[in-house]
Design an enzyme around this catalytic site. Sequence first.
Site, PDB file in Angstrom:
ATOM      1  N   THR A  60      18.070 -42.113  61.117  1.00 29.82           N
ATOM      2  CA  THR A  60      18.893 -41.092  61.740  1.00 29.82           C
ATOM      3  C   THR A  60      17.907 -39.984  62.017  1.00 29.82           C
ATOM      4  O   THR A  60      16.782 -40.046  61.529  1.00 29.82           O
ATOM      5  CB  THR A  60      19.970 -40.657  60.720  1.00 29.82           C
ATOM      6  OG1 THR A  60      20.810 -41.772  60.467  1.00 29.82           O
ATOM      7  CG2 THR A  60      20.807 -39.492  61.185  1.00 29.82           C
ATOM      8  N   ASP A  69      29.045 -49.025  59.025  1.00 31.98           N
ATOM      9  CA  ASP A  69      29.451 -47.903  58.162  1.00 31.98           C
ATOM     10  C   ASP A  69      30.925 -47.985  57.744  1.00 31.98           C
ATOM     11  O   ASP A  69      31.406 -47.156  56.979  1.00 31.98           O
ATOM     12  CB  ASP A  69      29.199 -46.567  58.864  1.00 31.98           C
ATOM     13  CG  ASP A  69      27.750 -46.114  58.691  1.00 31.98           C
ATOM     14  OD1 ASP A  69      26.983 -46.799  57.995  1.00 31.98           O
ATOM     15  OD2 ASP A  69      27.383 -45.063  59.259  1.00 31.98           O
ATOM     16  N   SER A 105      30.988 -41.322  57.875  1.00 26.93           N
ATOM     17  CA  SER A 105      29.573 -40.978  57.994  1.00 26.93           C
ATOM     18  C   SER A 105      29.169 -40.042  56.865  1.00 26.93           C
ATOM     19  O   SER A 105      29.999 -39.305  56.334  1.00 26.93           O
ATOM     20  CB  SER A 105      29.338 -40.272  59.326  1.00 26.93           C
ATOM     21  OG  SER A 105      28.018 -39.793  59.406  1.00 26.93           O
ATOM     22  N   SER A 106      27.898 -40.071  56.537  1.00 26.19           N
ATOM     23  CA  SER A 106      27.366 -39.084  55.588  1.00 26.19           C
ATOM     24  C   SER A 106      26.655 -37.945  56.293  1.00 26.19           C
ATOM     25  O   SER A 106      26.149 -37.032  55.631  1.00 26.19           O
ATOM     26  CB  SER A 106      26.372 -39.755  54.636  1.00 26.19           C
ATOM     27  OG  SER A 106      27.000 -40.776  53.920  1.00 26.19           O
ATOM     28  N   GLY A 123      21.183 -42.071  55.362  1.00 24.74           N
ATOM     29  CA  GLY A 123      22.367 -42.817  54.937  1.00 24.74           C
ATOM     30  C   GLY A 123      23.138 -42.025  53.885  1.00 24.74           C
ATOM     31  O   GLY A 123      23.304 -40.808  54.015  1.00 24.74           O
TER      32      GLY A 123
HETATM   33  O1  DON Z   1      26.442 -41.921  59.568  1.00 24.68           O
HETATM   34  C1  DON Z   1      25.927 -42.326  58.549  1.00 24.68           C
HETATM   35  O2  DON Z   1      26.219 -41.920  57.451  1.00 24.68           O
HETATM   36  C2  DON Z   1      24.832 -43.379  58.650  1.00 24.68           C
HETATM   37  N1  DON Z   1      25.035 -44.191  59.801  1.00 24.68           N
HETATM   38  C3  DON Z   1      23.516 -42.697  58.686  1.00 24.68           C
HETATM   39  C4  DON Z   1      22.387 -43.688  58.646  1.00 24.68           C
HETATM   40  C5  DON Z   1      21.117 -43.054  58.291  1.00 24.68           C
HETATM   41  O3  DON Z   1      21.035 -41.886  57.997  1.00 24.68           O
HETATM   42  C6  DON Z   1      19.934 -43.892  58.266  1.00 24.68           C
HETATM   43  N2  DON Z   1      18.743 -43.080  58.049  1.00 24.68           N
HETATM   44  N3  DON Z   1      17.903 -42.839  57.462  1.00 24.68           N
END
Ligand code: DON
Length: 573
Positions: A380, A422, A451-452, A473
């Site tokens: 992300t 997710d 989502s986080s 994540g």
């Molecule tokens: O929205 C979320 O919580 C996840 N899809 C985020 C994924 C994520 O941060 C991966 N990265 N390092």
Amino acid sequence: MKPDRANFVRVLYVCGVGFAAWATVGTTASPAAEREGLSANGRKGLVVSVSRLATEIGVQTLESGGNAVDAAVATAFALAVTFPEAGNIGGGGFMLVAPGGAAEPAVIDYRETAPSSTRKNSFETTTTRLGHQLAGVPGTVRGLALAHQSYGKLSWQAIVAPAAALARNGFVVNQPLADSLNAILDDSKRFAEFQRVLGKHEGREKWLAGDRLVQPDLARTLDRIGHDGPNAFYEGEIAGQIVAEMQAGDGWITRADLANYRARLRPALHGTFRGYDVYCPPAQAGGICLIEMLNILENFDLRRQGRWSPETLHLCIEAMRRAYADRARHLGDPDFTTIPDKLTRKDYARKIASEINRLKATPSAEVAPDIPLTDAGPQTTHFSVIDASGMAVANTYTLEQSYGSRVIVRGAGFLLNDEMGDFNWRPGYTDRRGAIGTPANQVAPGKRMLSSQTPTIVMKNGAPVLITGTPGGRTIINTVLCVVLNVLEFEMTPRDAVDSPRLHHQWFPDRISCEAGLHRDHAAALKQLREMGHEIYLYAVRQGDAHTIHIDPASGQRTAIADPRRDGWAAGQ
Ligand code: DON
């Protein structure tokens, strides 16, 4: 999910991390602090993101009269070119805007949605996180358009154009991107368009730092979005390309799904901590958990106990454990599930705080006896912007895993997300390894997956003090908690607040993940935590990548801090 090679790579790249990174961060003594672009000051405006080129496009947008939202939208489009791991037009995210003056902070929610033909059990037996079926309906283009339409000053075309030019002319690949591309290409052999678009040509197999990445298909797509507006993506020619790709790969997304997608403008979630106002996204993102943890921790004098004392670390972990159990129990798209108000209330947090055993770890199973347990890497990106007027933007967006589903829409040059992962895939299946099967976040047509992502703006007397957020994540919410506590509770310098080591507990697995710096510099505290009953796990990659802006409320000094865990760049004017 089987521990196959894809997963191994996922673990390494989940956060776009190289092993080199954790040796230099996670400690308050930051040897990396000297490198150019690691921090910047500027009274007129600041941008900090993972990519130098994207940051510079943001700053140029400010210089040509754009405000913070114009700069944020331009930066987001540029990241879709320069940071294919997570920068995107085929994914989604959350943009938090503090417009300044009397206007309240608001969130553009451009989270992806489940295609209309998916159902609660659609993924019950799915074993892969890659491929067409994993893609949710992308939200980024409508999200950025809604942000621009609500707050922007410059023309849409002017904001999209620099990214299109970058894709058309190409840019020089740096070492982290070369490493990441080489690893992911090796792991994506079955994705022909991925190999064609991002693969190394000219007779050489591997990307080297200094090579040029040119993306003509993406340039055409961005040109179309710039000229024709967001509908080109959702109803025009690009929509046709997405649907053709779905049909070729047995995916779910239809023309109607694309046409019906809407980004939402929502009031930001508002909490307080020691007299500061904390704003973050509501409902299905990380905000509720962050506010719940801050409310719990406000009941303790952490500063007196010291940042790295076992008492402070224990209380942070116990707050994390309980907030993440509430996340599993209650959180999902508020259009589909009722989220109790109490989660962000001070009296609820006080009760939780009073129940924490100060001397012993509480086993995670005990904090949520109502959730039946079954025994049995990602990417992300976040960036922060402030302009001369004080308008502030915190934006986190993602493709979910690094390079998303690995599906590049044929002829259109962009990656689709794998965000369907997710959702809670197996209804009723919650286990000690971290799988969650509770109802609030089960798949339903049109629903936004939980989502986080937690882009966050802290304000004092109506002016921004801290703009932050991160990838990672489920670790995202705890990384933001660490940065916010480091500044507000422990009064660290902004540089130390970002660099210092992070830790994470997410209810299950019932263990603390710690960055290397904690093991190295605070071994005695970790030993004591073990004696209190905590299991401790060395997190061999960095936790997050929190590109942050700090505004000193006393002096007004503004500082953009690039997180050195990957490759950030801060600049200003
Ligand atoms: O929205 C979320 O919580 C996840 N899809 C985020 C994924 C994520 O941060 C991966 N990265 N390092």
